[in-house]
Design a protein around this motif. Structure first.
Motif, PDB file in Angstrom:
ATOM      1  N   GLU A 244       0.832  -1.203   0.000  1.00 56.96           N
ATOM      2  CA  GLU A 244       0.000   0.000   0.000  1.00 56.96           C
ATOM      3  C   GLU A 244       0.869   1.258   0.000  1.00 56.96           C
ATOM      4  O   GLU A 244       1.954   1.281   0.581  1.00 56.96           O
TER       5      GLU A 244
ATOM      6  N   ARG B  54       0.538   5.910  -0.881  1.00 59.38           N
ATOM      7  CA  ARG B  54      -0.127   7.103  -1.400  1.00 59.38           C
ATOM      8  C   ARG B  54       0.869   7.884  -2.248  1.00 59.38           C
ATOM      9  O   ARG B  54       2.068   7.878  -1.962  1.00 59.38           O
TER      10      ARG B  54
ATOM     11  N   TYR C 295      -3.203   9.552  -5.402  1.00 63.22           N
ATOM     12  CA  TYR C 295      -3.500   8.130  -5.588  1.00 63.22           C
ATOM     13  C   TYR C 295      -3.329   7.434  -4.250  1.00 63.22           C
ATOM     14  O   TYR C 295      -2.297   7.562  -3.598  1.00 63.22           O
ATOM     15  N   ASP C 296      -4.366   6.689  -3.839  1.00 62.84           N
ATOM     16  CA  ASP C 296      -4.346   5.975  -2.567  1.00 62.84           C
ATOM     17  C   ASP C 296      -4.702   4.520  -2.839  1.00 62.84           C
ATOM     18  O   ASP C 296      -5.855   4.193  -3.153  1.00 62.84           O
ATOM     19  N   SER C 297      -3.725   3.652  -2.752  1.00 57.79           N
ATOM     20  CA  SER C 297      -3.952   2.235  -3.077  1.00 57.79           C
ATOM     21  C   SER C 297      -4.842   1.533  -2.056  1.00 57.79           C
ATOM     22  O   SER C 297      -5.426   0.486  -2.351  1.00 57.79           O
TER      23      SER C 297
ATOM     24  N   THR D  26      -7.643   2.664  -0.802  1.00 59.88           N
ATOM     25  CA  THR D  26      -9.042   3.100  -0.887  1.00 59.88           C
ATOM     26  C   THR D  26      -9.977   1.905  -1.057  1.00 59.88           C
ATOM     27  O   THR D  26      -9.684   0.957  -1.790  1.00 59.88           O
TER      28      THR D  26
ATOM     29  N   LYS E 293      -9.509   5.288  -6.776  1.00 62.05           N
ATOM     30  CA  LYS E 293      -8.236   5.421  -6.080  1.00 62.05           C
ATOM     31  C   LYS E 293      -7.534   6.730  -6.429  1.00 62.05           C
ATOM     32  O   LYS E 293      -6.694   7.214  -5.670  1.00 62.05           O
TER      33      LYS E 293
END
Length: 321
Positions: free
Chosen positions: A269, A271, A298-300, A302, A308
């Protein structure tokens, strides 16, 4: 805490706590000035004096500078002719702080306003507000950002978000290395969290720092705490970032930054925050500029059903405050 209190705190309290200490400048004629040193180049310095306001001084007129009891001799690298001195005097102007209150004196302050909409087969509108405050001296560099976004499409709210961030760099004039610490608060109705707080600290390196171009890198450690919504978790994070600013000419400026926040709890994970701003001065005397901005996170981690990528673009007018 209400949204209004959060906004007031972000705009006023954080930057106020980070004001720099004054410096003592000894001139070649024996006079001394006590003022904030906000810029230092090979040929001159820029100071903010409590009475004289913001002004530039040629190094040929200065014998030494004392900051926090550290004294450095000044060797002039450029001659100051009467014409040059007159030009410097023309640049000097009073700075009474934000709205004449004395707050953030010596900072570069801007307010952004962007409004867009359409009516017909479809109706939509959006508004974005922003406030930036930047300060730089020989030993300190501070960047404060606050932004608010709201958008509607067919009477349905599609964006309602806010963030406020502050970052401080502790500079060392004799080396390109520096230390930094920063933090950010986010609010977003369309995430799997309602609020998010993150902080970080580390070291940075200036690859280039001239009057027109700045390129630096950062690396450090921090944390990310999400509150509300479906996602309430604490995540330790790393930080790897790069930032640049290019003053293309007297009227155009470009800023770019990209920061990767890998999770230290789950290596899969991460960001990634990217920003790009282009600023074009429309009227330097009135302090009005056109600003085009791009922002994406981008947030993996989410949750499913939520994009994302959170991409925002803005076109706004910016006023120097």
């Amino acid at each position: 805490m209400s949204f209004t209190k959060i906004l007031v705190s972000a705009l006023c309290v954080w930057p106020l706590m980070l004001q720099a200490a004054p410096s003592t400048i000894e001139l070649t004629n024996g006079d001394e000035l006590t003022a904030d040193l906000i810029k230092h180049t090979d040929s001159h310095i820029t100071i903010v004096h409590p009475v004289l306001g913001k002004m530039q001084l040629s190094k040929s007129k200065i014998s030494r500078i004392s900051i926090n009891d550290e004294v450095s001799e000044v060797v002039a690298t450029a001659e100051t002719t009467p014409a040059h001195a007159e030009k410097e005097a023309e640049k000097a102007h009073d700075d009474n702080g934000l709205f004449g209150t004395g707050l953030l004196t010596g900072w570069e302050r801007r307010f952004d306003l962007g409004i867009a909409g359409s009516a017909g087969k479809s109706q939509n509108h959006q508004v974005n507000l922003g406030f930036t405050a930047d300060y730089e001296s020989e030993y300190t560099r501070i960047a404060h950002r606050t932004a608010y976004f709201r958008a509607k499409s067919e009477d349905e709210l599609s964006d309602h978000s806010f963030y406020s961030s502050v970052n401080r760099d502790w500079l060392r004039p004799s080396t390109p290395w520096f230390q930094f610490a920063g933090g950010r608060f986010d609010m977003d109705e369309f995430k799997d969290w309602d609020y998010r707080v993150n902080g970080n600290a580390g070291v940075g390196y200036e690859f280039s720092n001239t009057d027109s171009f700045l390129l630096l890198g950062r690396t450090g450690l921090g944390f990310n705490q999400t509150l509300g919504g479906e996602r309430k978790e604490f995540t330790p994070e790393g930080l790897v970032g790069i930032e640049s600013q290019w003053d293309m000419n007297d009227h155009q400026r470009i800023k770019f930054a990209n920061t990767l926040y890998p999770s230290l709890k789950d290596t899969a994970e991460y960001r990634n925050l990217t920003s790009f701003d282009w600023l074009l001065d429309l009227n330097s005397y009135a302090g009005v500029a056109l600003k085009v901005g791009l922002l994406n996170e981008y947030d993996s981690a989410t949750e499913q059903g939520i994009d994302k990528n959170d991409f925002k673009y803005t076109v706004s007018l910016a006023w120097t405050l």
